[in-house]
Design a protein around this motif. Structure first.
Motif, PDB file in Angstrom:
ATOM      1  N   UNK A 242       0.400  44.396  36.373  1.00 18.71           N
ATOM      2  CA  UNK A 242       1.525  45.254  36.042  1.00 18.71           C
ATOM      3  C   UNK A 242       1.170  46.665  35.651  1.00 18.71           C
ATOM      4  N   UNK A 243      -0.101  46.893  35.239  1.00 19.62           N
ATOM      5  CA  UNK A 243      -0.490  48.248  34.831  1.00 19.62           C
ATOM      6  C   UNK A 243      -2.011  48.389  34.867  1.00 19.62           C
ATOM      7  N   UNK A 244      -2.609  48.361  36.081  1.00 21.25           N
ATOM      8  CA  UNK A 244      -4.076  48.435  36.173  1.00 21.25           C
ATOM      9  C   UNK A 244      -4.587  49.867  36.021  1.00 21.25           C
ATOM     10  N   UNK A 245      -4.446  50.402  34.846  1.00 22.45           N
ATOM     11  CA  UNK A 245      -4.810  51.791  34.605  1.00 22.45           C
ATOM     12  C   UNK A 245      -5.729  51.895  33.399  1.00 22.45           C
ATOM     13  N   UNK A 246      -6.020  53.142  33.036  1.00 27.18           N
ATOM     14  CA  UNK A 246      -6.918  53.424  31.926  1.00 27.18           C
ATOM     15  C   UNK A 246      -6.404  52.789  30.642  1.00 27.18           C
ATOM     16  N   UNK A 247      -7.299  52.199  29.876  1.00 29.93           N
ATOM     17  CA  UNK A 247      -6.944  51.552  28.628  1.00 29.93           C
ATOM     18  C   UNK A 247      -6.735  50.070  28.761  1.00 29.93           C
ATOM     19  N   UNK A 266       2.863  41.650  32.764  1.00 27.60           N
ATOM     20  CA  UNK A 266       2.444  40.851  33.916  1.00 27.60           C
ATOM     21  C   UNK A 266       3.619  40.074  34.496  1.00 27.60           C
ATOM     22  N   UNK A 267       3.452  39.715  35.755  1.00 19.30           N
ATOM     23  CA  UNK A 267       4.392  38.818  36.432  1.00 19.30           C
ATOM     24  C   UNK A 267       3.560  37.776  37.145  1.00 19.30           C
ATOM     25  N   UNK A 268       4.093  36.575  37.286  1.00 21.60           N
ATOM     26  CA  UNK A 268       3.297  35.547  37.932  1.00 21.60           C
ATOM     27  C   UNK A 268       4.124  34.767  38.937  1.00 21.60           C
ATOM     28  N   UNK A 269       3.503  33.751  39.490  1.00 23.11           N
ATOM     29  CA  UNK A 269       4.026  32.988  40.606  1.00 23.11           C
ATOM     30  C   UNK A 269       5.516  32.714  40.471  1.00 23.11           C
ATOM     31  N   UNK A 270       6.209  32.966  41.577  1.00 19.90           N
ATOM     32  CA  UNK A 270       7.651  32.835  41.581  1.00 19.90           C
ATOM     33  C   UNK A 270       8.332  34.179  41.569  1.00 19.90           C
ATOM     34  N   UNK A 271       7.679  35.172  40.947  1.00 22.22           N
ATOM     35  CA  UNK A 271       8.226  36.531  40.901  1.00 22.22           C
ATOM     36  C   UNK A 271       7.268  37.526  41.533  1.00 22.22           C
ATOM     37  N   UNK A 272       6.244  37.037  42.236  1.00 20.47           N
ATOM     38  CA  UNK A 272       5.201  37.886  42.786  1.00 20.47           C
ATOM     39  C   UNK A 272       5.078  37.632  44.285  1.00 20.47           C
ATOM     40  N   UNK A 273       4.878  38.705  45.043  1.00 23.17           N
ATOM     41  CA  UNK A 273       4.646  38.591  46.483  1.00 23.17           C
ATOM     42  C   UNK A 273       3.209  38.976  46.796  1.00 23.17           C
ATOM     43  N   UNK A 274       2.759  38.567  47.966  1.00 23.29           N
ATOM     44  CA  UNK A 274       1.412  38.989  48.399  1.00 23.29           C
ATOM     45  C   UNK A 274       1.334  40.508  48.470  1.00 23.29           C
ATOM     46  N   UNK A 275       2.387  41.114  48.963  1.00 29.01           N
ATOM     47  CA  UNK A 275       2.373  42.569  49.094  1.00 29.01           C
ATOM     48  C   UNK A 275       2.193  43.236  47.733  1.00 29.01           C
ATOM     49  N   UNK A 277       0.690  42.034  45.107  1.00 29.33           N
ATOM     50  CA  UNK A 277      -0.690  41.827  44.641  1.00 29.33           C
ATOM     51  C   UNK A 277      -1.652  42.769  45.356  1.00 29.33           C
ATOM     52  N   UNK A 278      -1.531  42.886  46.687  1.00 30.65           N
ATOM     53  CA  UNK A 278      -2.451  43.764  47.414  1.00 30.65           C
ATOM     54  C   UNK A 278      -2.190  45.227  47.082  1.00 30.65           C
ATOM     55  N   UNK A 279      -0.923  45.568  46.872  1.00 30.58           N
ATOM     56  CA  UNK A 279      -0.604  46.938  46.464  1.00 30.58           C
ATOM     57  C   UNK A 279      -1.240  47.257  45.119  1.00 30.58           C
ATOM     58  N   UNK A 280      -1.237  46.286  44.202  1.00 33.04           N
ATOM     59  CA  UNK A 280      -1.874  46.518  42.905  1.00 33.04           C
ATOM     60  C   UNK A 280      -3.378  46.650  43.056  1.00 33.04           C
ATOM     61  N   UNK A 281      -3.974  45.886  43.967  1.00 37.14           N
ATOM     62  CA  UNK A 281      -5.414  46.052  44.216  1.00 37.14           C
ATOM     63  C   UNK A 281      -5.696  47.452  44.745  1.00 37.14           C
ATOM     64  N   UNK A 282      -4.819  47.962  45.604  1.00 37.80           N
ATOM     65  CA  UNK A 282      -4.967  49.334  46.100  1.00 37.80           C
ATOM     66  C   UNK A 282      -4.840  50.341  44.965  1.00 37.80           C
ATOM     67  N   UNK A 283      -3.925  50.077  44.034  1.00 38.29           N
ATOM     68  CA  UNK A 283      -3.788  50.959  42.870  1.00 38.29           C
ATOM     69  C   UNK A 283      -5.044  50.924  42.016  1.00 38.29           C
ATOM     70  N   UNK A 284      -5.613  49.725  41.844  1.00 34.94           N
ATOM     71  CA  UNK A 284      -6.859  49.622  41.087  1.00 34.94           C
ATOM     72  C   UNK A 284      -7.990  50.360  41.768  1.00 34.94           C
ATOM     73  N   UNK A 285      -8.075  50.243  43.109  1.00 32.95           N
ATOM     74  CA  UNK A 285      -9.117  50.966  43.861  1.00 32.95           C
ATOM     75  C   UNK A 285      -8.954  52.468  43.656  1.00 32.95           C
ATOM     76  N   UNK A 286      -7.712  52.955  43.755  1.00 36.96           N
ATOM     77  CA  UNK A 286      -7.467  54.387  43.585  1.00 36.96           C
ATOM     78  C   UNK A 286      -7.827  54.842  42.174  1.00 36.96           C
TER      79      UNK A 286
END
Length: 684
Positions: A242-247, A266-275, A277-286
């Protein structure tokens, strides 16, 4: 997805299908930029340039080297496919998180305050001989955030993924603990009074001794990879941070272990899509590779007003070339890559739907923040660098290929594409056709170019004859003529001429003696009082009549240079070359930018970029030595890289940093055939 050994295609939509169950680090071949290696050239920057970048970042709130780690491999290149949903295990029962037991026989004591903010108060406490971290939730939505984080920790414990987050020992109601606690902080007492009508709750967590917030002071490529791997493991529990940023990322410097905290959003199964999750991984990479690593490189710690580099790109979907072709759906990334790569040039790279990621890079706005002082510093270091530090602005060419087997299917280099296509030869004009020679145009060309009129219409006449160019530049011209004539047969037959990617071709003609005399008279007139260095011969080397190709006259065309290149014009150029390739013509001399010409638009007429001069080309219709697929990709990649990695990025640094003239050109050797041979060979 981009990958290192086979190319740079972004097939993030394929990663999406099996994410998070399949780790991007376990994909074969390796996903390009998952482990960024592109920082190597930047490491050679002198300290003076780093200091200049730091000064600019402090003024503009943007690190000019934010792109040093390359392109984000997890940015989604297509809309999510219909099957990009997470399987829900209906029978899965997650044990609830236990309440942390408070014992009358144990001493509890507050040690220090660690953090206050974001709706939480975090303290280090003693619980008997152990040290723990107490996180207390305050504010209007304290109950919601508390329950969210409790559910997340319960699910992570159930999935045995406690190494990517602090170990959670349970939850607690504060009034129970405070009765036995010594040294209660005043801030916590104030929070209790303010929320006297509700119960304060908290979590008891592992005390990560020596842990530091992930920052520019402790980041490196290894730590960055550890952080992303931990985020992926969090995703394997189908939990969105939900917030993969500094701190929210803590690193233990000695072990390089990175844990993620702050799961109250955070959000978990039932309220989460693959898209998601991968978008958050992209945010973490950035966050790691576009901010922390580059900022640490120049020693800059940005403030809250820092510019997010992801906002500096206009992500406009490229217009596909018609007809479009649906992207092949294959079970693995490599198989889909092979299906796309091995279909070129039969299928235009710009006709895939959805489009190939980054084939048309969006315009960037980084250079708008560059200060004169920074550009002057680059100019001062120019000779030492011998390359443009901004050459990675647009990332690598998405068609850089290093493995020939993708195209050949094995050791056989002779591909059969296009070999069975019978192209219609271009029209031959009668030798007695009346031609009015108006103007001699080219003084340095390997062949005379003249503006002519035929039946009142204006054309360009490209003449081929013996001995043009003198003894020093002598080449066999008849094979060149036959090569260019055959090339225009392909280009006309397959629609490249009609699409405007090359000049229109109106046929060819054997020159009569009258034509030759008139052409030479026009050439003499151009040289005025001095004799021309050479004239048109009436014959080829074998004694047959000289010939010419009748082409579209483009009076306002100009060579693409640093002064007129733009991302949009670069896109037109590579699209035109792809049209040439889809006519089964390998140009053979594309790196020479004089063969890529710009016709500026006016009013409602858009810019046009044409590829010309095909006397070095090779065609699939030749009975022998037709070009193999990988050479089409090599030529496409050469032009793409020359335009985006060199010319466009150089032009955007003007007027201080014209680096292109110092770059080593990609080697392209030409071997001209003897007069008796046809077609001539070209070696890339």
């Amino acid at each position: 997805m981009t990958y290192d050994h086979h190319g740079h295609f972004n097939f993030s939509s394929l990663i999406l299908r099996s994410y998070p169950e399949t780790s991007p680090w376990d994909i074969t071949p390796e996903v390009f930029s998952v482990r960024p290696k592109q920082t190597a050239p930047c490491l050679d920057f002198p300290d003076s340039l780093k200091h200049a970048a730091l000064v600019q970042a402090q003024k503009s709130n943007l690190n000019p080297f934010h792109f040093m780690c390359g392109r984000n491999p997890f940015d989604l290149d297509t809309p999510p496919p219909p099957d990009a949903t997470i399987p829900v295990a209906a029978s899965e029962v997650v044990p609830p998180l236990i309440a942390w037991p408070v014992s009358d026989n144990m001493q509890y004591e507050f040690i220090e305050e660690l953090h206050v903010g974001d709706g939480a108060m975090v303290y280090r406490i003693h619980a008997g001989q152990d040290t723990r971290v107490l996180k207390v939730y305050i504010g209007q939505d304290a109950t919601v955030r508390f329950r969210t984080e409790v559910d997340a920790y319960a699910y992570l414990a159930f999935r045995n993924l406690t190494e990517v987050v602090p170990q959670c020992f349970g939850w607690i109601e504060l009034d129970v603990l405070l009765k036995r606690m010594r040294g209660v902080p005043s801030g916590l007492l104030t929070a209790l009074r303010e929320q006297e009508h509700s119960v304060l709750r908290g979590l008891v967590l592992e005390d990560l001794v020596g842990a530091q917030c992930l920052s520019v002071h402790n980041i490196n490529l290894d730590v960055g990879e550890s952080a992303l791997r931990s985020l992926h493991k969090l995703h394997t529990a189908y939990i969105l941070h939900g917030n993969p940023e500094k701190g929210n990322a803590l690193v233990l410097p000695e072990t390089k272990r990175v844990v993620w905290v702050g799961l109250s959003h955070a959000a978990r199964q039932g309220a989460v899509t693959r898209q998601a999750l991968l978008t958050e991984l992209a945010e973490g990479w950035a966050f790691i590779y576009q901010r922390l690593v580059p900022d640490g490189f120049i020693g800059w710690e940005p403030g809250p007003d820092a510019i997010d580099p992801r906002t500096l790109v206009d992500n406009v979907a490229p217009v596909p070339i018609q007809p479009t072709h649906p992207r092949p759906s294959k079970p693995t990334i490599k198989e889909e890559a092979i299906a796309i790569l091995a279909s070129y040039p039969d299928i235009n790279l710009f006709s895939w739907d959805p489009s190939i990621f980054h084939l048309t890079p969006g315009p960037r706005h980084d250079h708008e923040y560059d200060t004169d002082e920074f550009l002057q510093a680059i100019k001062a270091e120019r000779r030492q660098l011998t390359f443009n530090p901004f050459g990675k602005w647009y990332g690598p060419c998405p068609c850089r290929i290093n493995e020939p087997d993708i195209f050949t299917g094995g050791s056989d280099e002779r591909c059969t594409y296009g070999a069975s296509v019978q192209v219609t030869p271009i029209h031959q004009l009668p030798t007695e056709t009346e031609i009015e020679f108006v103007e001699y145009l080219a003084y340095s060309s390997n062949h005379p170019l003249l503006r002519v009129r035929i039946k009142s219409a204006v054309y360009l006449l490209k003449i081929f004859s013996m001995n043009w160019g003198g003894k020093k530049n002598h080449v066999a011209c008849k094979p060149r003529f036959m090569t260019e004539r055959d090339a225009y047969s392909h280009l006309t037959h397959h629609g490249a001429c009609a699409a405007g990617a090359v000049p229109q071709c109106y046929g060819w003609i054997e020159l009569s003696r009258t034509h030759v005399d008139s052409a030479n008279a026009t050439i003499r007139q151009a040289y005025a009082d001095e004799p021309p260095p050479w004239l048109v011969s009436p014959v080829f080397e074998d004694g047959s009549p000289s010939a010419a190709i009748v082409l579209e006259y483009l009076p306002e065309s100009e060579q693409i240079t640093l002064d007129n290149v733009t991302p949009a014009r670069a896109d037109l150029a590579v699209r035109s070359l792809s049209r040439v390739h889809c006519s089964y013509v390998l140009h053979g001399d594309i790196i020479n930018m004089k063969n890529v010409r710009l016709i500026r638009g006016c009013g409602d007429t858009p810019d046009r970029v044409v590829v010309l001069d095909f006397d070095h080309s090779r065609m699939s219709s030749w009975k022998r030595a037709w070009p193999i697929r990988i050479r089409f990709f090599n030529e496409f990649m050469t032009l793409w890289a020359h335009l985006y990695s060199w010319m466009v990025s150089d032009s955007e640094c003007a007027p201080y940093c014209a680096f292109t003239e110092t770059l080593l050109q990609i080697p392209m050797q030409r071997t001209f055939c003897k007069a008796s041979e046809h077609p001539h060979a070209i070696v890339l």
